[in-house]
Design an enzyme around this catalytic site. Sequence first.
Site, PDB file in Angstrom:
ATOM      1  N   MET A  40       0.933   2.318   0.110  1.00 30.44           N
ATOM      2  CA  MET A  40       1.878   1.849  -0.931  1.00 30.44           C
ATOM      3  C   MET A  40       2.974   3.074  -1.210  1.00 30.44           C
ATOM      4  SD  MET A  40      -0.380  -0.475  -3.275  1.00 30.44           S
ATOM      5  CE  MET A  40      -1.886   0.290  -3.146  1.00 30.44           C
TER       6      MET A  40
ATOM      7  N   LYS B  87      -0.913 -10.917  -2.697  1.00 32.66           N
ATOM      8  CA  LYS B  87      -0.127  -9.938  -3.444  1.00 32.66           C
ATOM      9  C   LYS B  87       0.644  -8.994  -2.302  1.00 32.66           C
ATOM     10  CE  LYS B  87      -3.547  -8.522  -5.770  1.00 32.66           C
ATOM     11  NZ  LYS B  87      -4.346  -7.470  -6.707  1.00 32.66           N
TER      12      LYS B  87
ATOM     13  N   ASP C 259      -5.969 -12.120   0.603  1.00 35.04           N
ATOM     14  CA  ASP C 259      -4.807 -11.379   0.488  1.00 35.04           C
ATOM     15  C   ASP C 259      -3.425 -11.624   1.515  1.00 35.04           C
ATOM     16  OD1 ASP C 259      -5.612 -10.093  -1.689  1.00 35.04           O
ATOM     17  OD2 ASP C 259      -6.231  -7.968  -0.417  1.00 35.04           O
TER      18      ASP C 259
HETATM   19  N1  SAH Z   1      -7.583  -1.967   1.303  1.00 33.62           N
HETATM   20  C1  SAH Z   1      -6.349  -1.642   2.200  1.00 33.62           C
HETATM   21  C2  SAH Z   1      -5.390  -1.020   1.513  1.00 33.62           C
HETATM   22  C3  SAH Z   1      -4.667  -1.891   0.423  1.00 33.62           C
HETATM   23  S1  SAH Z   1      -3.248  -1.418  -0.316  1.00 33.62           S
HETATM   24  C4  SAH Z   1      -6.949  -0.673   3.230  1.00 33.62           C
HETATM   25  O1  SAH Z   1      -7.992  -0.217   3.234  1.00 33.62           O
HETATM   26  O2  SAH Z   1      -6.065  -0.234   4.277  1.00 33.62           O
HETATM   27  C5  SAH Z   1      -1.914  -1.741   0.742  1.00 33.62           C
HETATM   28  C6  SAH Z   1      -1.406  -0.602   1.556  1.00 33.62           C
HETATM   29  O3  SAH Z   1      -2.058  -0.371   2.546  1.00 33.62           O
HETATM   30  C7  SAH Z   1      -0.045  -1.108   2.087  1.00 33.62           C
HETATM   31  O4  SAH Z   1       1.063  -0.774   1.287  1.00 33.62           O
HETATM   32  C8  SAH Z   1       0.054   0.016   3.299  1.00 33.62           C
HETATM   33  O5  SAH Z   1       0.402   1.300   2.777  1.00 33.62           O
HETATM   34  C9  SAH Z   1      -1.229   0.090   3.857  1.00 33.62           C
HETATM   35  N2  SAH Z   1      -1.591  -0.919   5.053  1.00 33.62           N
HETATM   36  C10 SAH Z   1      -2.257  -1.898   4.799  1.00 33.62           C
HETATM   37  N3  SAH Z   1      -2.297  -2.720   6.215  1.00 33.62           N
HETATM   38  C11 SAH Z   1      -1.534  -1.654   6.999  1.00 33.62           C
HETATM   39  C12 SAH Z   1      -1.147  -1.709   8.375  1.00 33.62           C
HETATM   40  N4  SAH Z   1      -1.493  -2.613   9.076  1.00 33.62           N
HETATM   41  N5  SAH Z   1      -0.335  -0.676   8.610  1.00 33.62           N
HETATM   42  C13 SAH Z   1      -0.028   0.128   7.901  1.00 33.62           C
HETATM   43  N6  SAH Z   1      -0.224   0.347   6.650  1.00 33.62           N
HETATM   44  C14 SAH Z   1      -1.204  -0.598   6.126  1.00 33.62           C
END
Ligand code: SAH
Length: 264
Positions: A173, A59, A37
């Site tokens: 998100m 994405k 991703d």
């Molecule tokens: N599977 C991922 C989430 C995917 S959805 C998890 O468990 O973290 C993607 C969303 O995750 C982003 O829009 C944001 O809201 C959050 N996100 C992912 N990485 C991040 C980071 N390093 N810092 C803050 N938010 C993050």
Amino acid sequence: MIASGEVWLVGAGPGDPDLLTRKAEKLICSASVIFHDALVGAGVLALVPPHVRLVSVGKRSGRHSKDQKTIDALIVEAALAGERVVRLKGGDPSIFGRASEELEACHAAGIAVHICPGVTAASAAAAGLGLSLTLRGLARRLTFVTAHTVKGQVVSLDWAALADPEATLAIYMGKAAAPQVSAGLIAAGLAPDTPVALVENASLDGESHFFTRLDLLPLAARTALAGGPAVILIGRALAGRHGHGAKSAATQAAGATVPVLHGR
Ligand code: SAH
């Protein structure tokens, strides 16, 4: 570690390669192809050995480079061709990671598929803030919510169920939906001065923290964030950022009025 024709959905964690599990690193090193991703950190991708084929299926909201069906098909095709497939996903694969579609596609094709968990964004955000997401007696419930928008509308959320003063909400998100989140929760009875923390780029260089309150969340989401991935944390647990215990967290919740911008 990965058999030929097998698929692993691997959690890459929030970005910092030190937050990768040892198992994830071993899987990355034993893959023949990795589909990753956009949110997988550059530091994690740097661990991929040169002989492993690295394919971005990235994405980011509004800019889907490959749709989910295409990704499912790519994984299945690679496994059927006898590759050792890693599907590398930001955070934990089972949290807002479209893992179920990929699991189903593999099952339907008779392919062995496994999951390696990862550190999810909300955990990394809490660690960056130096706060606990749960508080004994005050924040007994932790709710992971996605509030992404389709054409400006938040996809149906049950605000009454979410507006629980004893819960911590971790909203993924949620940047674009911040106005609806704030209005929806306040209309459903959550106090306007409920503490909120926004954490952008958790665990990465450029991590930033912004503390505000629920009624000011739309303004904060518009002005305080720079364009990186961000998680919005809402609830009394977020008032304890000065390192006090549960009692003073509640006291601070009542008085958490001033938005403060913190760099890391
Ligand atoms: N599977 C991922 C989430 C995917 S959805 C998890 O468990 O973290 C993607 C969303 O995750 C982003 O829009 C944001 O809201 C959050 N996100 C992912 N990485 C991040 C980071 N390093 N810092 C803050 N938010 C993050």
